[in-house]
Design an enzyme around this catalytic site. Structure first.
Site, PDB file in Angstrom:
ATOM      1  N   TYR A   1      22.228  20.005 -20.206  1.00 51.79           N
ATOM      2  CA  TYR A   1      21.485  19.563 -21.388  1.00 51.79           C
ATOM      3  C   TYR A   1      21.051  18.106 -21.272  1.00 51.79           C
ATOM      4  O   TYR A   1      19.872  17.799 -21.400  1.00 51.79           O
ATOM      5  CB  TYR A   1      22.367  19.722 -22.646  1.00 51.79           C
ATOM      6  CG  TYR A   1      21.862  20.723 -23.639  1.00 51.79           C
ATOM      7  CD1 TYR A   1      21.658  20.381 -24.962  1.00 51.79           C
ATOM      8  CD2 TYR A   1      21.598  22.030 -23.253  1.00 51.79           C
ATOM      9  CE1 TYR A   1      21.214  21.308 -25.878  1.00 51.79           C
ATOM     10  CE2 TYR A   1      21.157  22.962 -24.156  1.00 51.79           C
ATOM     11  CZ  TYR A   1      20.972  22.600 -25.468  1.00 51.79           C
ATOM     12  OH  TYR A   1      20.532  23.522 -26.376  1.00 51.79           O
TER      13      TYR A   1
ATOM     14  N   GLU B   1      12.984  15.248 -19.362  1.00 49.26           N
ATOM     15  CA  GLU B   1      11.859  15.447 -20.284  1.00 49.26           C
ATOM     16  C   GLU B   1      11.388  14.123 -20.864  1.00 49.26           C
ATOM     17  O   GLU B   1      10.192  13.828 -20.888  1.00 49.26           O
ATOM     18  CB  GLU B   1      12.283  16.396 -21.409  1.00 49.26           C
ATOM     19  CG  GLU B   1      12.487  17.837 -20.939  1.00 49.26           C
ATOM     20  CD  GLU B   1      13.138  18.717 -22.001  1.00 49.26           C
ATOM     21  OE1 GLU B   1      12.950  18.432 -23.202  1.00 49.26           O
ATOM     22  OE2 GLU B   1      13.840  19.667 -21.629  1.00 49.26           O
TER      23      GLU B   1
END
Lengths: 349, 245
Positions: free
Chosen positions: B167, B174
């Site tokens: 995660y 990102e």
């Protein structure tokens, strides 16, 4: 509330008035002011927490015709942080909330009644929420209309638009929210007194946010009014349509208000009245939403502004959800509900 | 001293007390879902293998995006079907939640990485592609085995444990990629609309991307802690049973 117990304790009633040496009568009950009392079967009420099942409160000597509302007041005494508006009292931990008007002896309980309590969270009155969420757009739009500093480039501060449709739009938008404020104060009769506190943040973000977004573009120095094709006639038509729908919406609100005597929470099927704007009830369950959609469509066409179209669309989706819910509860509650009606758009939706 | 007239009172519950039983997927839906999940597992394996092969061939991990660009777009976009699965009811997840998750992936794939050519050679792209690849291979095989009622504990454990690293890794990749895209978006005015125009509307993609980056701050912890809570629930049960024995 057991008037005798209240009097004995010397405390005040929830509405602030205290019991003086009066015979034990209250407006809701009709007990004869006789000295000799009849043998009355008092109830015992225990209130448990719906989640933990802890015993929170025990009330003895409760009148059989005490209402849930009165029991909530009693519970509030022992738990001052849970004012009645935030109490949900139910027969079953996972069941539906009982209504304030429900009478103790008419509920399926023995002489010792067990109720479950759930905290609804901090509450705020509907009137407060409505007034706040509607005043915002009124003020915010005007800030953009008058082009107060720090919104547009400094050379435009406090200037006015040269397009007359912009002035018209400001009048329509302002009229709309003034109408809503006045309706909140003088027309609407609310079923529920309160809603959860967090709703005011949610609702104000929605109304204030969209108002700012729309007002920014309509009052922008680079605003493009409807083109020569869509000329004065077109704008006037949209204005007439807007006004028509505003009057329609108001007519429906008044018709709905008249269904309900002051201070009551009765629900009745709305029917067309002498006012032609209410004849739409023949085809639609919630014509107030229909007219509201119409108003904003008119405003969208008048301003030719995409954010206004978005606002209209989002409002339409939300109102359709509400209309379908209302339509469903009408159908559930009234066996003789007119079958021709649709929730919000005749024959369509 | 009898009780009040309970006989005349209405029942407190309405006629719709009977709970709505959740319809699990029928046999046909289960077959379809198994095929779907197998195909997706295979697809992401293809991406994994593609990355590995490209790395071995080039000897460096720079610019590996180009070697898996097409399968990445195909299989990540294909995940939109999962929103449909929830909407139709054959998968018991929330449409809104699934929609949000899938669309954020699709947004990064198309509206950022594909649209801004200059970021495609960034290492941050490899960072999130790797995180996505490992996550999806485990996730889709988890679903496949669950549907067939033969879920190996290892897969369940992996699904609820690997996220601890994947995660944050994915989020970092990102965010860095979006950040790298900013100057090019500003320079070219990509996907932006200015005034005046006849729709009286404007949109600044550059500002929008900055807002997207800020939105990670409230959103990421919520998702992360949700997974941690799920882990306790799912893996915690097995530990309890073994303790009982």
């Amino acid at each position: 509330m057991d008037a005798l117990a209240l009097e004995a304790s010397g405390k005040k009633l929830p509405n602030g008035s205290s019991i003086t040496a009066l015979p034990p009568t209250t407006p809701a009950k009709r007990k004869p002011a006789k000295k000799a009392k009849k043998a009355v079967v008092f109830f015992e009420v225990e209130i448990l927490d719906a989640k933990t099942k802890d015993k929170l409160c025990f009330l003895d000597k409760v009148e059989p015709n005490a209402t849930i509302g009165e029991i909530k007041s009693m519970f509030h005494k022992s738990h001052p942080q849970f004012y009645p508006a935030r109490q949900s009292i139910r027969l079953d931990p996972k069941g539906k909330s009982l209504k304030d008007e429900d009478v103790l002896q008419h509920l399926p309980v023995g002489t010792t009644a067990t109720f479950y309590f759930r905290d609804l969270g901090a509450q705020i009155s509907w009137v407060t929420v409505f007034l706040t969420e509607y005043t915002g757009p009124l003020v915010i739009y005007l800030l953009f209309y008058f082009r107060v500093p720090f919104i547009y480039a400094p050379k435009y501060d406090f200037t006015t638009s040269k397009h007359w449709v912009v002035h018209l739009a400001c009048m329509c938008h302002s009229f709309h929210y003034v109408k809503r404020l006045l309706e909140t104060l003088f027309v609407h009769r609310f079923s529920h007194g309160t809603m959860p506190l967090r709703n005011i943040f949610k609702n104000c973000s929605y109304y204030w946010g969209f108002a700012a977004w729309m007002a920014y573009y309509i009052n922008h120095p680079l605003y493009t009014p409807p083109s020569e094709f869509t000329n004065i006639q077109f704008i006037l038509v949209t204005l007439e349509f807007f006004n028509f729908c505003q009057i329609g919406n108001l007519s429906i609100h008044i018709a709905l208000r008249n269904l309900r005597p002051p201070g009551s929470k009765t629900r009745k099927i709305p029917y067309p009245t002498k006012n032609p704007f209410t004849w739409i009830f023949v085809l639609v369950s919630c014509p107030n939403y229909t007219y509201e959609l119409g108003s904003w469509l008119g405003f969208t066409l008048m301003t030719q502004c995409l954010p206004v179209a978005f606002f209209t669309l989002v409002g339409f989706i939300q109102m359709t959800v509400w209309a379908k819910g209302k339509h469903r509860s009408y159908l559930k509650e009234f066996r003789d509900y007119p079958p021709l009606r649709s929730p919000i758009l005749p024959f369509v939706l | 001293m009898s009780a009040a007239a309970a006989g005349t009172s209405k029942a407190a519950h309405g006629p719709d007390v009977a709970s709505k039983k959740r319809k699990g997927p029928g046999a046909l839906a289960t077959a379809y879902l198994v095929i779907y999940n197998v195909v997706m597992t295979a697809g992401w394996l293809v991406i994994a293998v593609g990355l590995a092969r490209a790395y071995l061939a080039r000897g460096s991990y720079h610019g590996l995006y180009y070697s898996i660009e097409k399968p990445l777009k195909f299989f990540q976009t294909g995940a939109i079907l999962e929103i449909l699965h929830c909407a139709v009811g054959i998968v018991p997840s929330s449409v809104v939640l699934t929609g949000f998750q899938v669309m954020s992936r699709v947004f990064l794939t198309w509206a950022v990485t594909h649209s801004v050519r200059e970021v495609q050679s960034e290492d941050s792209v490899l960072l999130f592609v790797t995180a996505w690849t490992v996550t999806e291979i485990i996730r889709y095989s988890f679903y496949t085995f669950s549907l067939l009622n033969h879920l190996p504990y290892l897969i369940k454990w992996a699904r609820y444990t690997f996220f601890f690293v994947l995660y944050p890794m994915g989020v970092t990749g990102e965010l860095l990629t979006i950040y790298a895209a900013l100057p090019f978006v500003q320079k070219t005015g990509l996907y932006s609309v200015t005034l005046p125009n006849k729709y009286n509307f404007s949109f600044d993609y550059y500002t929008f991307l900055i807002l997207v980056m800020f939105s990670y701050i409230p959103l990421f912890p919520q998702l992360y802690f949700h997974m941690i809570r799920q882990r306790k629930k799912v893996l915690g049960q097995v530990e309890d049973y073994s303790k009982v024995e």
